[in-house]
Design a protein around this motif. Structure first.
Motif, short mmCIF file in Angstrom:
data_model
loop_
_atom_site.label_atom_id
_atom_site.label_comp_id
_atom_site.label_asym_id
_atom_site.label_seq_id
_atom_site.Cartn_x
_atom_site.Cartn_y
_atom_site.Cartn_z
N GLY A 181 -19.01 13.64 48.02
CA GLY A 181 -18.26 14.39 46.99
C GLY A 181 -18.72 14.72 45.61
O GLY A 181 -18.74 16.04 45.13
N LEU A 182 -19.52 13.84 45.36
CA LEU A 182 -20.35 14.14 44.07
C LEU A 182 -21.41 15.24 44.38
O LEU A 182 -21.98 15.99 43.43
CB LEU A 182 -20.98 12.83 43.36
N ALA A 183 -22.21 15.29 45.38
CA ALA A 183 -23.12 15.99 45.88
C ALA A 183 -22.90 17.45 46.12
O ALA A 183 -23.43 18.46 45.64
CB ALA A 183 -23.78 15.61 47.13
N ASP A 184 -21.22 17.74 47.10
CA ASP A 184 -21.11 18.95 46.97
C ASP A 184 -19.90 19.55 45.94
O ASP A 184 -19.51 20.69 45.88
CB ASP A 184 -20.15 19.08 48.35
N CYS A 213 -17.00 5.03 41.00
CA CYS A 213 -18.40 5.00 41.10
C CYS A 213 -18.62 3.44 40.35
O CYS A 213 -19.94 2.67 40.95
CB CYS A 213 -19.13 5.89 39.95
N ALA A 214 -18.10 2.83 39.55
CA ALA A 214 -18.31 1.54 38.93
C ALA A 214 -18.05 0.78 40.11
O ALA A 214 -18.75 -0.51 40.34
CB ALA A 214 -17.50 1.34 37.61
N VAL A 215 -16.73 0.93 40.81
CA VAL A 215 -16.60 -0.29 41.80
C VAL A 215 -17.28 -0.17 43.14
O VAL A 215 -17.96 -1.08 43.58
CB VAL A 215 -14.95 0.30 42.38
N GLU A 216 -18.00 0.90 43.44
CA GLU A 216 -18.85 1.29 44.38
C GLU A 216 -20.15 0.55 44.21
O GLU A 216 -20.82 -0.13 45.06
CB GLU A 216 -19.23 2.44 44.96
N ALA A 217 -20.64 0.65 42.84
CA ALA A 217 -21.94 0.09 42.37
C ALA A 217 -21.57 -1.56 42.28
O ALA A 217 -22.54 -2.25 42.90
CB ALA A 217 -22.05 0.56 41.14
N ALA A 218 -20.61 -2.00 41.98
CA ALA A 218 -20.46 -3.26 42.15
C ALA A 218 -20.40 -3.94 43.58
O ALA A 218 -20.78 -5.01 43.90
CB ALA A 218 -19.01 -3.83 41.73
N ARG A 219 -19.75 -3.12 44.53
CA ARG A 219 -19.55 -3.46 46.01
C ARG A 219 -21.10 -3.34 46.30
O ARG A 219 -21.50 -4.35 47.23
CB ARG A 219 -18.82 -2.40 46.97
N MET A 220 -21.71 -2.49 46.29
CA MET A 220 -23.00 -2.16 47.07
C MET A 220 -23.92 -3.70 46.26
O MET A 220 -24.77 -4.21 46.99
CB MET A 220 -24.00 -1.09 46.26
N ARG A 221 -23.90 -3.86 44.97
CA ARG A 221 -24.38 -5.04 44.24
C ARG A 221 -24.23 -6.40 45.03
O ARG A 221 -25.25 -7.24 45.34
CB ARG A 221 -24.65 -4.95 42.96
N ARG A 222 -22.85 -6.44 45.13
CA ARG A 222 -22.65 -7.64 45.92
C ARG A 222 -22.75 -7.82 47.15
O ARG A 222 -23.33 -8.98 47.71
CB ARG A 222 -20.89 -7.67 45.81
N LEU A 223 -22.76 -6.82 48.02
CA LEU A 223 -23.23 -6.79 49.43
C LEU A 223 -24.64 -6.96 49.53
O LEU A 223 -24.95 -7.78 50.40
CB LEU A 223 -22.79 -5.53 50.15
N LEU A 224 -25.40 -6.44 48.81
CA LEU A 224 -26.84 -6.70 48.91
C LEU A 224 -26.93 -7.95 48.51
O LEU A 224 -28.16 -8.59 49.05
CB LEU A 224 -27.55 -5.41 48.23
N ASN A 225 -26.78 -8.32 47.47
CA ASN A 225 -26.75 -9.97 46.66
C ASN A 225 -26.40 -10.81 47.77
O ASN A 225 -26.91 -11.92 47.91
CB ASN A 225 -26.10 -10.04 45.53
N ALA A 226 -25.07 -10.53 48.98
CA ALA A 226 -24.82 -11.48 49.81
C ALA A 226 -25.93 -11.74 50.67
O ALA A 226 -25.96 -12.98 51.30
CB ALA A 226 -23.57 -10.99 50.49
N GLY A 227 -26.75 -10.61 50.95
CA GLY A 227 -27.83 -11.12 51.88
C GLY A 227 -29.01 -11.97 51.47
O GLY A 227 -29.66 -12.49 52.51
N ARG A 228 -28.77 -12.18 50.34
CA ARG A 228 -29.74 -13.16 49.71
C ARG A 228 -29.20 -14.47 49.56
O ARG A 228 -29.70 -15.37 48.53
CB ARG A 228 -30.69 -12.59 48.44
N SER A 229 -28.03 -14.76 49.80
CA SER A 229 -27.22 -15.91 49.39
C SER A 229 -27.46 -17.02 50.27
O SER A 229 -26.47 -18.06 50.22
CB SER A 229 -25.60 -15.59 49.00
N ASP A 230 -28.13 -17.06 51.28
CA ASP A 230 -28.11 -18.13 52.32
C ASP A 230 -28.49 -19.48 51.68
O ASP A 230 -27.85 -20.55 52.03
CB ASP A 230 -29.18 -17.86 53.47
N GLY A 231 -29.35 -19.48 50.74
CA GLY A 231 -29.65 -20.98 49.86
C GLY A 231 -28.90 -21.07 48.89
O GLY A 231 -28.86 -22.23 48.09
N ALA A 232 -27.69 -20.13 48.64
CA ALA A 232 -26.84 -20.64 47.36
C ALA A 232 -25.91 -21.54 47.88
O ALA A 232 -25.41 -21.73 48.80
CB ALA A 232 -26.01 -19.32 47.01
N THR A 233 -25.59 -22.65 46.75
CA THR A 233 -24.73 -23.55 46.97
C THR A 233 -23.23 -23.09 46.93
O THR A 233 -22.43 -23.45 47.87
CB THR A 233 -24.90 -24.69 45.84
N ASP A 234 -22.88 -22.28 46.25
CA ASP A 234 -21.53 -21.62 46.04
C ASP A 234 -21.91 -20.20 46.14
O ASP A 234 -22.07 -19.37 45.47
CB ASP A 234 -20.84 -21.91 44.64
#
Length: 347
Positions: free
Chosen positions: A203-206, A220-241
């Motif tokens: 939508g932003l592009a067209d 945009c803010a919500v999607e940025a937070a979602r992307m950051r959280r989802l990408l961060n989740a891939g590196r959370s295997d060693g996280a205690t919480d």
């Protein structure tokens, strides 16, 4: 197994020594009782601990060699030792029980010392025929026990190799399953982004979406937070919480947009499935990333569940309810502030 063999030899093949006290001297009866006590003690330790400790091993060997000395006739009174005497093989069996898990040289050395001590009386005063009979007895009994020791060592080596191989195969299988689960998790996260982030970018592009609009900036803010959280989740295997780990990515985006976030965590973290974490934090992210002032976030771990709440200014758009029924959201608005709590309890 070897302890059972030694006890069977003592009480099954040589039980007449205890049943007929006149069959031997007091020294022999004392040795028989000491060997019986040693055998029962070794059996109890092996059943309870699976192995004889080092102090028990060397104490037992000292007791066995002492018994060899007594039976050989070093302590009078004692007659010449007959070649078929019960102590020749019995002491060797108990020595095998104590030394079976060491190198074969330890047991071979013990047999040599044992044979030397127990045959001393015959060597000192026996006739040539007695010496020959004793030599045949020693070779046959000690040779058989040495063969059993070699077989036990071989079986132990095969078992250890099989255990190492099985452990290596299990580690490989677990690694492959973990890699497959990680790949599926990546695919699922990218699928989530295709349903939410890709339409926004398109939508932003067209030009169908105006980046100056407050609603678009909020998306945009919500999607940025979602992307950051989802990408961060891939590196959370060693996280205690992991809940707090993914929540940190949302807070980072909110602070980049000018919010001041205070995080409080209470309780002991438990296992929360990844789909539940996604639905649990989605409404919190929507409310938090649009905050422009102070916000308070609380994570409360309870037995079998977790609660995440946020208190901040009321967002411009209503919070999207979670898609999973096991995640519940409670919302309260007062004086321009919203209190939002998402909770989950393990079924």
């Amino acid at each position: 197994m070897l302890a059972t063999v030694a006890l069977t030899v003592q009480f099954g093949l040589n039980g007449d020594v205890a049943l007929d006290p006149t069959s031997g001297s007091r020294a022999e009866l004392a040795v028989y009782g000491v060997l019986a006590l040693l055998g029962v003690t070794c059996a109890i330790i092996l059943v309870r601990r699976g192995a004889i400790p080092w102090w028990g091993r060397w104490t037992g060997l000292a007791v066995l060699l002492g018994c060899s000395v007594v039976v050989s006739g070093v302590l009078p009174p004692h007659s010449a030792l007959p070649p078929e005497h019960w102590s020749i093989g019995l002491i060797g069996w108990y020595g095998l029980v104590l030394l079976y898990d060491l190198a074969i040289g330890w047991f071979a050395g013990f047999l040599i010392v044992h044979v030397t001590l127990i045959g001393w009386s015959v060597v000192a005063g026996g006739a040539a025929a007695d010496l020959a009979d004793m030599a045949v007895t020693f070779v046959s009994v000690a040779g058989f026990q040495l063969g059993v020791a070699l077989s036990a060592r071989l079986v132990r080596t095969i078992a250890e190799d099989a255990s190492r191989t099985s452990w290596a195969e299990e580690r490989l299988r677990v690694g492959e399953e973990a890699a497959a689960a990680a790949a599926r998790n990546h695919e699922r996260r990218y699928a989530d982004l295709r349903h939410t982030t890709v339409p926004l970018l398109a939508g932003l592009a067209d030009g169908t979406l105006d980046p100056r609009a407050e609603s678009v900036r909020r998306r945009c803010a919500v999607e940025a937070a979602r992307m950051r959280r989802l990408l961060n989740a891939g590196r959370s295997d060693g996280a205690t919480d992991r809940v707090v780990h993914e929540l940190g990515a949302i807070i980072d985006v909110a602070e980049r947009h000018g919010a001041s976030v205070h995080l409080s965590v209470r309780g002991t973290p438990g296992e929360v499935p990844e789909p539940v974490r996604r639905e649990l934090l989605a409404p919190i992210a929507e409310a938090l990333v649009t905050a422009r002032s102070e916000a308070r976030v609380t994570v409360l771990h309870v037995p079998g569940g977790v609660r995440v709440s946020v208190r901040c200014a009321v967002p411009d758009l209503p919070v999207t309810p979670p898609g999973r029924g096991e995640v519940s959201v409670v919302e309260s608005v007062a004086d321009g502030q919203i209190w939002l709590e998402a909770s989950w309890r393990s079924p």
